[in-house]
Design an enzyme around this catalytic site. Structure first.
Site, PDB file in Angstrom:
ATOM      1  N   GLY A 148     -12.753  -3.953  -0.305  1.00 51.87           N
ATOM      2  CA  GLY A 148     -14.370  -3.703  -0.403  1.00 51.87           C
ATOM      3  C   GLY A 148     -14.829  -1.842  -1.401  1.00 51.87           C
TER       4      GLY A 148
ATOM      5  N   ARG B  55       0.717  -0.508  -0.175  1.00 47.24           N
ATOM      6  CA  ARG B  55       0.414  -0.231  -0.595  1.00 47.24           C
ATOM      7  C   ARG B  55       1.176   1.566   0.029  1.00 47.24           C
ATOM      8  NH1 ARG B  55      -4.826  -2.236   3.857  1.00 47.24           N
ATOM      9  NH2 ARG B  55      -6.473  -2.957   2.698  1.00 47.24           N
TER      10      ARG B  55
ATOM     11  N   GLY C 242      -9.786  -8.717  -1.841  1.00 45.61           N
ATOM     12  CA  GLY C 242      -8.331  -9.660  -1.502  1.00 45.61           C
ATOM     13  C   GLY C 242      -7.859 -10.910  -2.068  1.00 45.61           C
TER      14      GLY C 242
ATOM     15  N   LYS D   2     -19.223 -17.402   0.724  1.00 44.00           N
ATOM     16  CA  LYS D   2     -20.659 -16.831   0.750  1.00 44.00           C
ATOM     17  C   LYS D   2     -21.431 -16.484  -0.528  1.00 44.00           C
ATOM     18  CE  LYS D   2     -21.043 -15.427   5.271  1.00 44.00           C
ATOM     19  NZ  LYS D   2     -20.958 -14.977   6.445  1.00 44.00           N
TER      20      LYS D   2
END
Ligand code: AMP
Length: 402
Positions: A383, A35, A360, A204
């Site tokens: 996200g 990052r 991710g 999920k």
């Protein structure tokens, strides 16, 4: 909207929002500096124009104000090393607050070519609340606002969105990292050359419903792998044994399959699976049709037939979006599916397709298999990227564009 690359920062103090939320070990050593390195080109461009840089970032999730563990001071030495590589000499200063006297004085005295890192913005509860007065105080620390923190672009926080209103058009810009993210995402979402294949995996269904629904409007093919595939397979009447399943999403899965039919989008589910008798790296394994998994066994990876079919679809594509692994790739016995799909994406890219990997775990997967430089773009924002592909307006992007 102004363009960062053509902006001349000479004599200007750029207030740059970065995402320096890097992981540290218990000796305060940075264990992954991606990052930080990702935003170095943005900082360098401002400095080489003859400008100065005030950096602001969040770091961890401090609950009760200033805490040593979450201080950005732990990053200063590493930032110095990154900026002083290649024989450059960049003076890096640190202010132990973000809007207090020390920050204001240090920013005021900053000379062209110098960098000032402010203390963790989340030491102030106003940051996450998107407080206007706090944003205005921050805005006074620079002449130009640059947002290079794509990872927080989906948050309407003071430093990521609210602050932009205190800068005139032409004085609020995306940094190079953010610009790259936005250009790649828009290419996939709004200018996709067809066939356009979306590969969606992970654990999920419930996390990925919105992205699948948005992609039904755009993609020609949607490949569904990973744990979430078994909810679809059970909804279609398959026997999935003890595989991951969200029973309260069976109807949602059927609705998605029906909608895909109406919209002429091909949904590909894994024909076979690598099944295991327990969720364990040392489990016994077999290959079985994904809709005939015996009780006591669970699908932990896509099987060889699925790999073949999915790879064929991927290699015919001109645009590819990949979010989520095809199996439990963290364990060697269940990594083949994810690795093969990564190779297929790389092969298709080599033939001219545009491929974007975001989220991710799929990013971790392309890194693990050393294929990050064989795809067109690897997104840094998990996200934020997911919300972008769900069709949401990201406050950090909208604030600059307005
Ligand atoms: P997500 O965060 O939803 O993208 O899910 C990523 C996680 O899903 C990874 O840690 C994988 O190990 C896990 N995963 C992928 N496939 C399966 C599967 N078939 N069964 C259980 N977990 C899975």
């Amino acid at each position: 909207m102004s363009n960062f690359s053509s902006h001349n920062f000479q004599g200007q103090k750029a207030l740059v929002r970065v995402d320096f939320n890097v992981p540290l070990d218990d000796q305060f050593k940075i264990t992954d500096d991606n990052r930080m390195t990702a935003t170095i080109p943005t900082i360098r461009k401002i400095l080489s124009d003859g400008g100065s840089v005030v950096l602001m970032s969040h770091f961890g999730r401090p609950k009760d104000g200033p805490t040593d563990k979450y201080s950005l001071k732990h990053l200063v030495e590493h930032l110095k090393q990154l900026l002083n590589a290649d024989g450059q000499t960049v003076n890096v200063l640190f202010a132990d607050n973000s809007i207090g006297e020390q920050a204001v004085t240090a920013a005021a005295n900053l000379k062209p070519g110098e960098v000032l890192l402010l203390e963790n913005l989340r030491f102030y509860k106003e940051e996450e609340k998107g407080d206007e007065a706090f944003a205005e105080k921050l805005s006074k620390l620079g002449d130009v606002y640059v947002n290079d923190a794509f990872g927080t672009a989906h948050r309407a926080h003071a430093s990521t969105a609210v602050i932009a209103k205190f800068f005139e058009p032409g004085k609020k810009l995306f940094g190079l990292l953010m610009e790259g993210e936005v250009i790649s995402a828009e290419k996939v979402l709004h200018q996709a050359e067809k066939p356009f294949t979306a590969i969606i995996g992970g654990a999920k269904v419930s996390d990925k419903i919105l992205i699948i629904e948005n992609l039904l409007e755009r993609a020609t093919d949607i490949i569904i792998g990973g744990g979430m595939a078994y909810t679809f397979l059970k909804a279609r009447g398959g026997q999935i044994g003890n595989s991951l399943c969200e029973d309260d999403r069976l109807q949602t899965a059927l609705d998605i399959l029906e909608k895909a039919k109406q919209k002429n989008v091909s949904i590909h589910l894994p024909e076979d699976s690598v099944i295991a008798d327990k969720f364990d790296a040392a489990a016994n394994t077999e290959v079985k049709p994904s809709d005939a998994i015996p009780q006591g066994w669970m699908g932990l990876d896509i099987g060889p037939k699925a790999i073949g079919i999915f790879s064929e679809v991927i290699e015919k594509s001109k645009t590819i979006l990949w979010n989520g692994p095809m199996g439990v790739f963290e364990m060697e016995k269940f990594q083949e599916g994810t690795k093969s799909i990564a190779l297929a994406v790389a092969a298709s890219t080599a033939k001219g397709a545009f491929s974007l990997v975001g989220g991710g775990d799929s990013v971790a997967a392309v890194n693990k298999f050393e294929l990050a430089d064989k795809v067109s773009y690897v997104s840094t924002g998990g996200g934020a990227m997911l919300e972008y592909f769900e069709g949401k307006v990201l406050p950090g992007i909208a604030a600059i564009k307005q």
